[in-house]
Design a protein around this motif. Structure first.
Motif, PDB file in Angstrom:
ATOM      1  N   PRO A   1       6.027  -4.335  -4.428  1.00 27.51           N
ATOM      2  CA  PRO A   1       5.384  -4.940  -5.605  1.00 27.51           C
ATOM      3  C   PRO A   1       5.714  -6.406  -5.813  1.00 27.51           C
ATOM      4  CG  PRO A   1       6.263  -2.783  -6.151  1.00 27.51           C
ATOM      5  CD  PRO A   1       6.781  -3.126  -4.789  1.00 27.51           C
TER       6      PRO A   1
ATOM      7  N   GLY B   1       2.175  -5.489  -1.663  1.00 25.22           N
ATOM      8  CA  GLY B   1       1.038  -4.732  -2.161  1.00 25.22           C
ATOM      9  C   GLY B   1       0.450  -3.713  -1.218  1.00 25.22           C
TER      10      GLY B   1
ATOM     11  N   SER C   1       5.402  -5.079 -13.654  1.00 32.58           N
ATOM     12  CA  SER C   1       4.772  -6.332 -14.080  1.00 32.58           C
ATOM     13  C   SER C   1       5.807  -7.456 -14.129  1.00 32.58           C
ATOM     14  CB  SER C   1       4.114  -6.163 -15.451  1.00 32.58           C
ATOM     15  OG  SER C   1       3.089  -5.203 -15.410  1.00 32.58           O
TER      16      SER C   1
ATOM     17  N   MET D   1       6.787  -8.435 -10.516  1.00 35.56           N
ATOM     18  CA  MET D   1       5.761  -9.252  -9.869  1.00 35.56           C
ATOM     19  C   MET D   1       5.692 -10.644 -10.473  1.00 35.56           C
ATOM     20  SD  MET D   1       2.641  -6.556  -9.084  1.00 35.56           S
ATOM     21  CE  MET D   1       2.488  -5.980 -10.785  1.00 35.56           C
TER      22      MET D   1
ATOM     23  N   SER E   1       0.110  -9.031 -11.126  1.00 38.07           N
ATOM     24  CA  SER E   1      -0.120  -8.776  -9.707  1.00 38.07           C
ATOM     25  C   SER E   1      -0.896  -9.914  -9.065  1.00 38.07           C
ATOM     26  CB  SER E   1      -0.873  -7.459  -9.525  1.00 38.07           C
ATOM     27  OG  SER E   1      -1.144  -7.206  -8.159  1.00 38.07           O
TER      28      SER E   1
ATOM     29  N   GLY F   1       1.086  -9.990  -5.913  1.00 36.69           N
ATOM     30  CA  GLY F   1       1.625  -8.664  -5.614  1.00 36.69           C
ATOM     31  C   GLY F   1       0.686  -7.794  -4.811  1.00 36.69           C
TER      32      GLY F   1
ATOM     33  N   TYR G   1      -1.210  -5.365  -5.815  1.00 39.53           N
ATOM     34  CA  TYR G   1      -1.518  -4.063  -6.404  1.00 39.53           C
ATOM     35  C   TYR G   1      -2.637  -4.202  -7.430  1.00 39.53           C
ATOM     36  CZ  TYR G   1       2.478  -1.794  -4.253  1.00 39.53           C
ATOM     37  OH  TYR G   1       3.347  -1.263  -3.349  1.00 39.53           O
TER      38      TYR G   1
END
Length: 444
Positions: free
Chosen positions: A274, A278, A296, A299, A384, A389, A391
């Motif tokens: 993360p 990803g 969150s 990231m 992200s 990231g 994701y």
């Protein structure tokens, strides 16, 4: 061109925009899609930005939608973005003028972590050698496992090994297989994890560790930047691993009838991926809201400076912690590992965090307005995109183009860095001739 070279921040943005246009145009061609029809602009544009920023958020299945030509365009875009906007901008300048100008060297030195202007050209060489060396090692580690998974299909195995080796080191979550990282294969997943971890450290850290190793010096002889990056990175990875094992171990939706090996694999993926990579997003929709919020933050912090990762960077996060510690303990200086941080470093860390936090806040407000998703999902998607990231929870929706452009803007700033963008749009200021008298104010 002379004006652009004189202002390297604008050269970086221009270089990035040109690559976006080229990649978008190539991805729109019928040769890029398996349907052999023109790809719509929004899908091609978002994919190009996602690849060049090394974010890796995909709104279509890479293996099913794009042909080998389209995947090759994505792969080259990932490589160009991963090597760094400033690295290629410096190479372009050297090609044109046969030397790097002082203004270019200053920004390149800051981007690549060189301590002296004379080191920039050698650091660029090391960046190229290091990148291709790590990717080559990952390729040879991946190939045997991919040959077994593809039942001896050499062509597919070679292509997937090349794609995974480039995408993993550059921390871009695109995958050339429909399954997505062969989620049950340690032989494929572990080399990708290791390559992604190395990619998040940053070129200055890798360079410093290699030089220390050649001199047979231990970690005590690493420079301060390397020490802070490695310690903070290991701390974040360990925290993510422990969090996932504690919070998600009994998640029946995620681990229905899963054995211990599968749970440990998902924990390792959650600890490393993360922050920037990803890969393997199949499990993401099943995690708890607490884990989404925790990821969150991870990231948003991102990886090391001058790395293929995004975010505010781990050294910025570490500097904020040191500033808070010094302030709460009423110390005058921020000291760590026997060294004192410059005041300008602390100011820069605060400015970067405040600017990036504001950017995430504004983007979240916009996405909350144009979508019907929860705040947790919106915040996760914004972090992200900005932290590269890779994701996604499906907020990047082709049927709602506004979401694509908001997230693309976050990826753009996340790849270039907020300071590069600020440097590009600001006008050079003359040295301050007068310093005004100081006066204390009450804060907190």
């Amino acid at each position: 061109m002379e004006r652009l070279i004189a202002h390297p921040g604008r050269l970086s943005i221009a270089y990035f925009l040109v690559l976006i246009c080229l990649s978008t145009a190539l991805l729109m061609l019928p040769a890029s899609s398996r349907s052999h029809t023109f790809t719509d602009f929004n899908t091609a544009f978002f994919t190009a930005v996602s690849a060049l920023s090394t974010c890796g958020i995909a709104i279509v299945n890479t293996a099913d939608f794009w042909t080998y030509f389209g995947q090759a365009v994505i792969l080259v875009s990932i490589q160009m973005g991963g090597l760094g906007v400033m690295t290629f901008a410096s190479l372009i300048t050297m090609t044109i003028s046969r030397r790097i100008r002082i203004s270019q060297k200053l920004l390149a030195a800051d981007e690549l972590g060189a301590s002296k202007l004379s080191e920039v050209q050698s650091v660029i060489t090391v960046v190229l050698v290091c990148t291709f060396s790590v990717e080559a090692i990952a390729f040879f580690m991946l190939l045997p496992a991919l040959l077994r998974l593809n039942e001896g299909n050499i062509i597919n195995s070679l292509w997937e090994a090349v794609f995974f080796s480039v995408a993993s080191y550059n921390n871009a979550g695109f995958t050339p297989d429909s399954a997505g990282l062969y989620v049950n294969s340690w032989g494929v997943g572990l080399p990708i994890l290791l390559s992604a971890f190395v990619g998040t450290l940053g070129f200055p850290v890798i360079l410093n560790i290699v030089r220390a190793t050649r001199r047979h010096d231990g970690p005590r002889h690493w420079n301060l930047h390397t020490k802070i990056t490695v310690v903070t990175t290991l701390g974040l990875v360990t925290s993510s691993l422990v969090w996932f094992l504690l919070v998600e171990w009994n998640n029946r939706t995620l681990f229905w009838n899963s054995d211990i090996s599968s749970k440990l694999w998902h924990a390792l993926v959650a600890a490393v991926m993360p922050r920037s990579a990803g890969f393997d997003i199949s499990w993401m929709p099943h995690v708890t809201e607490q884990t989404k919020l925790f990821m969150s933050m991870i990231m948003f912090i991102g990886g090391g400076s001058a790395s293929t990762a995004g975010g505010i960077r781990v050294t910025t996060f570490a500097t904020l912690i040191l500033v808070c510690r010094a302030s709460f303990m009423r110390r005058k200086d921020d000291a760590v590992f026997g060294k004192r941080l410059h005041t300008q470093t602390a100011i820069m860390a605060i400015a970067i965090t405040a600017t990036c936090g504001t950017l995430i806040y504004v983007a979240s407000l916009i996405l909350l307005t144009i979508t019907q998703r929860s705040l947790t999902d919106i915040l996760f998607e914004c972090c992200s995109a900005f932290g590269l990231g890779g994701y996604t929870l499906g907020i990047a929706d082709p049927s709602n183009p506004a979401t694509l452009y908001v997230l693309a803007a976050l990826m753009f700033v996340g790849r270039l860095g907020p300071m590069t963008v600020a440097y590009a749009i600001s006008k050079p200021q003359p040295p301050q001739a007068v310093r005004y008298p100081a006066e204390s104010i009450i804060v907190g």
